[in-house]
Enzyme design. Structure first.
Site, PDB file in Angstrom:
ATOM      1  N   HIS A   3     -19.959  19.789   3.474  1.00 43.74           N
ATOM      2  CA  HIS A   3     -20.551  18.816   4.398  1.00 43.74           C
ATOM      3  C   HIS A   3     -20.801  19.420   5.775  1.00 43.74           C
ATOM      4  O   HIS A   3     -19.962  20.112   6.321  1.00 43.74           O
ATOM      5  CB  HIS A   3     -19.603  17.609   4.518  1.00 43.74           C
ATOM      6  CG  HIS A   3     -20.046  16.590   5.520  1.00 43.74           C
ATOM      7  ND1 HIS A   3     -19.270  16.199   6.589  1.00 43.74           N
ATOM      8  CD2 HIS A   3     -21.205  15.889   5.622  1.00 43.74           C
ATOM      9  CE1 HIS A   3     -19.923  15.291   7.292  1.00 43.74           C
ATOM     10  NE2 HIS A   3     -21.096  15.095   6.738  1.00 43.74           N
TER      11      HIS A   3
ATOM     12  N   GLU B 116     -24.715  20.836   2.410  1.00 43.63           N
ATOM     13  CA  GLU B 116     -25.502  19.807   3.095  1.00 43.63           C
ATOM     14  C   GLU B 116     -25.585  20.195   4.559  1.00 43.63           C
ATOM     15  O   GLU B 116     -24.598  20.621   5.151  1.00 43.63           O
ATOM     16  CB  GLU B 116     -24.811  18.452   2.926  1.00 43.63           C
ATOM     17  CG  GLU B 116     -25.558  17.291   3.550  1.00 43.63           C
ATOM     18  CD  GLU B 116     -24.854  16.723   4.787  1.00 43.63           C
ATOM     19  OE1 GLU B 116     -25.134  15.572   5.124  1.00 43.63           O
ATOM     20  OE2 GLU B 116     -24.037  17.437   5.418  1.00 43.63           O
TER      21      GLU B 116
ATOM     22  N   ASP C 178     -27.742  19.189   8.447  1.00 42.72           N
ATOM     23  CA  ASP C 178     -28.485  18.155   9.170  1.00 42.72           C
ATOM     24  C   ASP C 178     -29.761  18.733   9.753  1.00 42.72           C
ATOM     25  O   ASP C 178     -29.739  19.800  10.368  1.00 42.72           O
ATOM     26  CB  ASP C 178     -27.618  17.600  10.305  1.00 42.72           C
ATOM     27  CG  ASP C 178     -26.321  17.005   9.780  1.00 42.72           C
ATOM     28  OD1 ASP C 178     -26.398  15.976   9.100  1.00 42.72           O
ATOM     29  OD2 ASP C 178     -25.251  17.584  10.022  1.00 42.72           O
TER      30      ASP C 178
ATOM     31  N   HIS D 242     -25.923  18.242  13.945  1.00 45.04           N
ATOM     32  CA  HIS D 242     -25.472  16.858  13.779  1.00 45.04           C
ATOM     33  C   HIS D 242     -25.330  16.160  15.123  1.00 45.04           C
ATOM     34  O   HIS D 242     -25.911  15.109  15.359  1.00 45.04           O
ATOM     35  CB  HIS D 242     -24.143  16.811  13.016  1.00 45.04           C
ATOM     36  CG  HIS D 242     -23.755  15.427  12.586  1.00 45.04           C
ATOM     37  ND1 HIS D 242     -23.361  14.449  13.481  1.00 45.04           N
ATOM     38  CD2 HIS D 242     -23.724  14.854  11.359  1.00 45.04           C
ATOM     39  CE1 HIS D 242     -23.105  13.337  12.813  1.00 45.04           C
ATOM     40  NE2 HIS D 242     -23.307  13.554  11.529  1.00 45.04           N
TER      41      HIS D 242
ATOM     42  N   ASP E 182     -29.995  16.783   5.125  1.00 46.52           N
ATOM     43  CA  ASP E 182     -29.701  15.466   5.694  1.00 46.52           C
ATOM     44  C   ASP E 182     -30.692  15.237   6.835  1.00 46.52           C
ATOM     45  O   ASP E 182     -30.495  15.694   7.952  1.00 46.52           O
ATOM     46  CB  ASP E 182     -28.250  15.422   6.190  1.00 46.52           C
ATOM     47  CG  ASP E 182     -27.824  14.012   6.578  1.00 46.52           C
ATOM     48  OD1 ASP E 182     -28.691  13.113   6.574  1.00 46.52           O
ATOM     49  OD2 ASP E 182     -26.648  13.800   6.910  1.00 46.52           O
TER      50      ASP E 182
END
Length: 275
Positions: free
Chosen positions: A5, A25, A27, A41, A85
């Site tokens: 993540h 993942e 962003d 993020h 993301d």
């Protein structure tokens, strides 16, 4: 699939793979015009994580291309899925189409290399809200216009905002999309979350003939007890800040004969059917 993540800095890619992730993942942050600028993020983010790490989006794609290209010195065979993301909730919905064009073009130029020895990983487009569905239309339009529709085989769609599952299906129907669909369910690791919606998503996945969910994953799991709970329900993937904890849980007697890590040979767009 063990999804690392918030893997937003280039040096974190290998760090998360070393911990046992086979998917990452990251962003994608846009400017006001829908141009993808950074993998970032920002604050707030998950508990116990540094929210400010980032890379230039195109440089990040260049790096993960190397990591997912057989024969490259940086190649890591375990990395089979990249989840983008897409931070579309930070820009106007009117810019979702422009954002889709931009991301598709940058993947063509920096990841797939328009067919010249590009990366091989599968790509999951994580879209926060159904209102941003024009991103998908734009992405597909761009691949078509650029003459590279073959990459559709590598691309999947996932709405991540915990919205109503039937609403999501309606939007997918409107777009004419009924394959390569994942469904996420979850919340930041700072808060607990029940399993009601997760169970509904799994039920739909397992309904014969239902096309709008082929894989379901839970996010962002940090406690081993919650990982076990999700695995018992039958998820296809877990997103975590601690991939090594997921690896450890998967080795437990209860799970070791039911689950294994996905490899490149596993098709992420097909429903898993136990033998």
């Amino acid at each position: 699939w063990i999804m690392g993540h918030m893997v937003n800095a280039i040096e974190q890619v290998d760090e998360f793979l070393d911990l046992g992730a086979n998917a990452i993942e990251f962003d994608v942050d846009f400017d006001d015009d829908g141009v993808a600028k950074y993998t970032h993020h920002g604050i707030p983010c998950d508990c116990g994580r540094l929210c400010t790490k980032y890379a230039v989006f195109t440089e990040y794609l260049d790096y993960v291309r190397q990591v997912t290209t057989p024969g490259d010195p940086k190649f890591r065979k375990e990395l089979v899925l990249l989840a983008l993301d897409l931070k579309l909730q930070r820009i106007s919905s009117e810019k979702a189409y422009a954002a889709g064009v931009d991301v598709a073009t940058k993947l063509l130029d920096h990841y797939w290399m328009r067919g010249w020895n590009g990366g091989r990983a599968y790509i999951l487009l994580n879209i926060p809200l159904v209102e941003d569905y024009e991103f998908i239309r734009a992405f597909k339009d761009t691949l078509r216009k650029e003459g590279h529709e073959q990459y559709n085989a590598k691309v999947g769609i996932n709405f991540t905002g915990n919205e109503d599952l039937d609403e999501i299906r309606e939007v997918l129907e409107k777009l004419g999309e009924d394959e390569h669909i994942w469904q996420a369910d979850g919340i930041t690791s700072c808060f607990p979350r029940g399993t009601e919606r997760l169970k509904k998503a799994l039920e739909k996945r397992d309904t014969p003939g239902y096309k709008y969910i082929s894989k379901v994953y839970a996010w962002t799991l940090v406690r081993s007890s919650i990982m076990r709970r999700s695995l018992r329900l039958g998820v296809d993937g877990v997103m975590s800040n601690y991939p090594d904890r997921v690896v450890k849980v998967l080795k437990e007697k209860e799970f070791s004969d039911k689950f294994r890590l996905a490899t490149y040979a596993d098709n992420p767009w097909e429903k898993f059917t136990p033998i």
